[in-house]
Design a protein around this motif. Structure first.
Motif, mmCIF file in Angstrom:
data_model
loop_
_atom_site.group_PDB
_atom_site.id
_atom_site.type_symbol
_atom_site.label_atom_id
_atom_site.label_comp_id
_atom_site.label_asym_id
_atom_site.label_seq_id
_atom_site.Cartn_x
_atom_site.Cartn_y
_atom_site.Cartn_z
ATOM 1 N N GLU A 1 0.901 -1.151 -0.371
ATOM 2 C CA GLU A 1 0.405 -0.432 -0.104
ATOM 3 C C GLU A 1 0.994 1.672 0.099
ATOM 4 N N MET A 2 1.714 0.891 1.083
ATOM 5 C CA MET A 2 2.979 2.335 0.885
ATOM 6 C C MET A 2 3.584 2.982 -1.064
ATOM 7 N N VAL A 3 3.776 1.501 -1.090
ATOM 8 C CA VAL A 3 4.569 1.567 -2.637
ATOM 9 C C VAL A 3 3.051 2.196 -3.884
ATOM 10 N N LYS A 4 2.302 1.977 -3.532
ATOM 11 C CA LYS A 4 0.785 2.815 -4.265
ATOM 12 C C LYS A 4 1.259 3.910 -4.370
ATOM 13 N N ASN A 5 1.460 4.094 -2.766
ATOM 14 C CA ASN A 5 1.227 6.287 -2.453
ATOM 15 C C ASN A 5 2.721 6.638 -2.566
ATOM 16 N N LEU A 6 3.640 6.308 -2.457
ATOM 17 C CA LEU A 6 4.952 6.966 -3.224
ATOM 18 C C LEU A 6 5.273 7.084 -4.391
ATOM 19 N N ILE A 7 4.897 5.913 -5.334
ATOM 20 C CA ILE A 7 3.936 5.764 -6.849
ATOM 21 C C ILE A 7 3.688 7.104 -7.261
ATOM 22 N N ALA A 8 2.178 6.931 -5.945
ATOM 23 C CA ALA A 8 1.549 7.734 -7.181
ATOM 24 C C ALA A 8 2.355 9.974 -6.616
ATOM 25 N N ILE B 1 13.803 -6.796 6.206
ATOM 26 C CA ILE B 1 13.172 -5.180 6.456
ATOM 27 C C ILE B 1 12.007 -4.760 6.787
ATOM 28 N N MET B 2 11.039 -6.031 6.547
ATOM 29 C CA MET B 2 9.414 -5.508 6.814
ATOM 30 C C MET B 2 9.239 -5.698 8.151
ATOM 31 N N GLN B 3 9.949 -5.393 9.491
ATOM 32 C CA GLN B 3 9.869 -6.662 10.715
ATOM 33 C C GLN B 3 9.948 -5.012 11.000
ATOM 34 N N PRO B 4 9.431 -4.540 12.110
ATOM 35 C CA PRO B 4 9.915 -4.079 13.563
ATOM 36 C C PRO B 4 11.582 -4.224 13.788
ATOM 37 N N ILE B 5 12.230 -3.307 13.874
ATOM 38 C CA ILE B 5 12.277 -2.090 14.743
ATOM 39 C C ILE B 5 11.578 -1.179 12.481
ATOM 40 N N PHE B 6 12.185 -1.665 11.573
ATOM 41 C CA PHE B 6 12.231 -1.313 10.481
ATOM 42 C C PHE B 6 10.705 -0.594 10.060
ATOM 43 N N PHE B 7 9.742 -1.631 10.175
ATOM 44 C CA PHE B 7 8.929 -1.181 10.018
ATOM 45 C C PHE B 7 7.765 -1.816 10.514
ATOM 46 N N ASN B 8 6.541 -1.251 11.148
ATOM 47 C CA ASN B 8 5.125 -2.200 11.992
ATOM 48 C C ASN B 8 4.197 -1.167 11.908
ATOM 49 N N PRO B 9 3.540 -2.545 10.627
ATOM 50 C CA PRO B 9 1.882 -2.195 10.489
ATOM 51 C C PRO B 9 1.187 -1.227 10.861
ATOM 52 N N ASP B 10 1.277 -1.858 13.145
ATOM 53 C CA ASP B 10 0.483 -1.151 13.467
ATOM 54 C C ASP B 10 1.128 0.078 13.985
ATOM 55 N N ALA B 11 2.082 0.610 13.515
ATOM 56 C CA ALA B 11 3.263 1.996 14.323
ATOM 57 C C ALA B 11 2.305 3.251 12.956
ATOM 58 N N ASP B 12 2.473 4.559 13.873
ATOM 59 C CA ASP B 12 1.734 5.925 13.458
ATOM 60 C C ASP B 12 2.704 6.157 11.890
ATOM 61 N N ASP B 13 1.817 6.116 11.226
ATOM 62 C CA ASP B 13 2.457 6.002 10.008
ATOM 63 C C ASP B 13 3.293 7.248 10.318
ATOM 64 N N ALA B 14 3.270 8.944 10.522
ATOM 65 C CA ALA B 14 4.681 9.520 10.198
ATOM 66 C C ALA B 14 5.500 8.768 10.286
ATOM 67 N N ILE B 15 5.787 7.555 11.563
ATOM 68 C CA ILE B 15 7.201 6.747 11.488
ATOM 69 C C ILE B 15 6.985 6.141 10.737
ATOM 70 N N ASN B 16 6.282 5.126 9.832
ATOM 71 C CA ASN B 16 6.533 4.171 8.792
ATOM 72 C C ASN B 16 6.893 5.263 7.796
ATOM 73 N N TYR B 17 6.693 6.819 7.939
ATOM 74 C CA TYR B 17 6.701 6.780 6.075
ATOM 75 C C TYR B 17 8.227 7.672 6.346
ATOM 76 N N GLY B 18 8.193 8.054 7.774
ATOM 77 C CA GLY B 18 9.671 8.573 7.990
ATOM 78 C C GLY B 18 10.917 7.522 7.743
#
Length: 684
Positions: free
Chosen positions: A386-393, A495-512
């Motif tokens: 989902e994030m990839v789609k948003n980034l491409i957009a 790479i798709m696991q905490p602490i790089f990425f957490n599907p339940d985390a704040d969007d600002a953190i995941n996008y940063g």
């Protein structure tokens, strides 16, 4: 011919660090909406003067580098957690005596088990390589030398030159044989040619190390010292003829397609027909030569250097590149130079960690298949997709807003985005290891058998369609990459696991963090190298002349910016060498920022967390990713050879070009993070 030279810049990896704190669990078992550990903040630092220090200062003070590491950062902390999971898998496989013969579990278990058996390794010494050394000793003619070289390339020992069989950079639907410079054991040509005090000291230590290794092979000290001089002299010839790392960032310079006849005319002293026959490379008409000048020099050396000296050089190549798979005395001598002297590391990693690394390198898909079954979640994969789609957009919107780019070039850029292939988690098709024989007889023999398997798999690509399902990283890897010939971005499960990425985390953190990683890899398709490849992965210009000139003006600003940074002592960051990664950092972070803002549209403004706004948390998440401590020797080697800038400059550098950061933290003229508008590089 090792798979070490990828002329089409085949995988531009991120070499990232993690971007958040540990995922602490709340009472409901879900990670709370935070990712900034405020204990790591240095409140004595001003974020408008040194943002990296502000975000990470206390962490750096409280996390010294372990003795067995060259650097330590949040990346390493995550890797430790990954290793704990992988060790359970490996120990289970090694202890399972009932695993079916020929199964992946048997192969993983046997490889890891024998790699861990220090008693057997010390008892065997160099005996497992005696047949290899005997074969080198029997070389009498030039043809014997070439056949021996071909065999060494098959088993994973690089000597004389490097090579690769893969996509033709200009015809990405075709597979072609590619050859290029190689054959030296120091990290870069400059280690042989520079005359500063540090380099001279390393040269002296290297010659002593070569001599020490020959003594371990049974040579008398005087003979060993003489042999070391021979090896160093040959490597110096090859190094002086080698292209610089900066020049090698230009794929056009590395694309020199020649017929076999033309290759033979370039190097009449090298029997290419015999070499290709000996390696099983058949029915080829053309070869891409990365550095013709290197091969001209190699051709002369084949005549001026005696057969006996070449034999000495091959003996060295064999022991040097297998040393870590042998007895402790050989391992320790190897580490004393490459670990202690070159990188400043005081102690070896524990054997089991070294054994894991070797198992992953040789049987990565087999190990990765078990890893993803146990530890990879579909939720992470779906969220990242989902994030990839948003980034491409967001990328499309940014492309449309570029006032320095014509509509013609914008159209081509959007086509490239249309065709980007996304690979998440693990391959759709796993490697078939059925032809690879792994036993508990010898660690180094397993290593060579695995290399031979990989070599034959590579050669087998010739004459076949490009396999677009193939991966260049193993699933447990905590990293990501972009491949310009495939026009793909690849994110392993690691790479798709905490602490790089957490599907339940704040969007600002995941996008940063993860968003910036995605944006970074996408931007590699539009950095100074990737932008030379079109939507189909061909090395082909798709820019107007004026757009190309405008792009260069902007990228030159980044070169100048990073050239001004002093990494250590008097060593400056090399802006030309790190340009691609710096473009990707700036572009990736910018695109991710706007993807975050788009995700917030139509929603209530996010509340402050720990006193920080969503925009502030975004930039703090980015800076956290680069926290780390490095040994001085490692840092010096990194600045000299690595296309990535040191973490503190990656943490601060892009931000000083972004008005969005200035707005978030109130940066104004006179602050150290401030750059005049005319000096800010705004590219993507």
């Amino acid at each position: 011919m090792q798979t070490i030279l990828k002329l089409s810049v085949i995988a531009t990896a991120l070499t990232f660090a993690s971007c958040g704190g540990d995922a602490k669990q709340d009472e409901a078992g879900k990670a709370p909406n935070t990712g900034i550990d405020t204990k790591n903040i240095d409140s004595t630092a001003n974020p408008v003067d040194d943002f990296y220090q502000f975000v990470n200062g206390n962490w750096m003070k409280n996390n010294p580098i372990p003795e067995s590491e060259s650097r330590w950062g949040s990346f390493n902390e995550l890797m430790e957690k990954n290793l704990a999971k992988l060790r359970v898998i490996l120990d289970d496989a090694a202890g399972d005596k009932s695993a079916a013969a020929g199964s992946n579990k048997q192969k993983i278990g046997d490889f890891y088990s024998v790699a861990n058996d220090s008693v057997k390794l010390n008892a065997d010494g160099i005996t497992p390589l005696k047949a290899e050394f005997a074969a080198i000793d029997k070389i009498k003619t030039q043809d014997d030398l070439i056949k021996s070289l071909a065999h060494l390339h098959e088993v994973g020992v690089g000597a004389m030159f490097g090579g690769y069989i893969g996509q033709d950079p200009k015809i990405s639907t075709e597979i072609i044989t590619q050859i290029g410079q190689g054959g030296i054991a120091l990290p870069d040509r400059d280690y042989y040619t520079n005359t500063d005090e540090r380099t001279i000291g390393i040269q002296a230590a290297y010659k002593k190390h070569i001599a020490n290794m020959f003594v371990l092979l049974g040579d008398k000290p005087a003979v060993a010292e003489k042999n070391a001089k021979v090896v160093y002299a040959i490597e110096t010839i090859l190094a002086k003829a080698s292209m610089t790392k900066i020049d090698m960032r230009n794929p056009e310079l590395m694309y020199n397609k020649k017929t076999i006849k033309e290759l033979s005319e370039l190097t009449p002293n090298f029997n290419w027909t015999l070499y290709f026959e000996s390696t099983g490379i058949k029915n080829i008409n053309d070869v891409i030569v990365g550095q013709p000048a290197f091969f001209t020099t190699l051709n002369a050396a084949l005549k001026s250097v005696s057969i006996n000296d070449w034999k000495t050089y091959l003996r060295w190549g064999l022991i040097d590149q297998t040393a870590s798979k042998l007895s402790d005395n050989v391992v320790n001598e190897h580490f004393d130079f490459y670990g202690k002297t070159l990188l400043g590391i005081p102690a070896l990693k524990p054997r089991w960690k070294r054994s894991f690394e070797a198992t992953d390198a040789s049987l990565g898909d087999a190990l990765g298949q078990i890893f993803v079954e146990k530890h990879f979640t579909q939720a992470s994969k779906d969220k990242v997709a989902e994030m990839v789609k948003n980034l491409i957009a967001a990328y499309r919107i940014r492309i449309a807003s570029r006032d320095w780019m014509s509509e013609e070039t914008k159209k081509a850029a959007n086509l490239k985005l249309d065709k980007v292939m996304l690979k998440l988690g693990y391959p759709d098709k796993w490697k078939d290891y059925s032809s690879l024989d792994i036993k508990r007889d010898s660690y180094v023999q397993n290593f060579m058998r695995a290399n031979t398997y990989a070599f034959k798999q590579m050669v087998d690509k010739l004459g076949k369609p490009v396999d677009r399902t193939e991966w260049g990283m193993t699933p447990p890897t905590i990293n990501a990459y972009y491949n310009p010939s495939m026009n793909e971005i690849v994110f392993p499960a690691g790479i798709m696991q905490p602490i790089f990425f957490n599907p339940d985390a704040d969007d600002a953190i995941n996008y940063g963090c993860m968003g910036a990683i995605i944006g970074h890899e996408l931007t590699h398709g539009f950095d100074d190298e990737g932008a030379q490849f079109d939507a189909d992965g061909n090395l082909k210009n798709w820019w107007t002349d004026s757009d190309k000139a405008n792009f260069k003006k902007k990228t030159d600003m980044l070169i100048n910016q990073f050239n001004s940074y002093i990494a250590i002592d008097s060593m400056h960051v090399r802006g030309e060498l790190t340009l691609g990664e710096n473009i990707a950092d700036l572009g990736g972070l910018t695109i991710s920022y706007y993807a975050l803002k788009k995700s917030m549209e139509g929603k209530p403004a996010p509340e402050k967390i720990d006193g920080f706004t969503a925009e502030q948390r975004f930039f703090m998440s980015w800076a956290q990713g680069w926290r780390g401590n490095m040994r001085p020797e490692f840092l010096k080697n990194m600045v000299q050879t690595n296309p990535h800038s040191p973490g503190n400059f990656r943490g601060n550098g892009p931000l000083s070009n972004m008005q969005e950061f200035y707005d978030a933290f109130g940066v104004k003229e006179g602050d150290k993070m401030y750059r005049p508008k005319a000096e800010r590089a705004e590219i993507w």
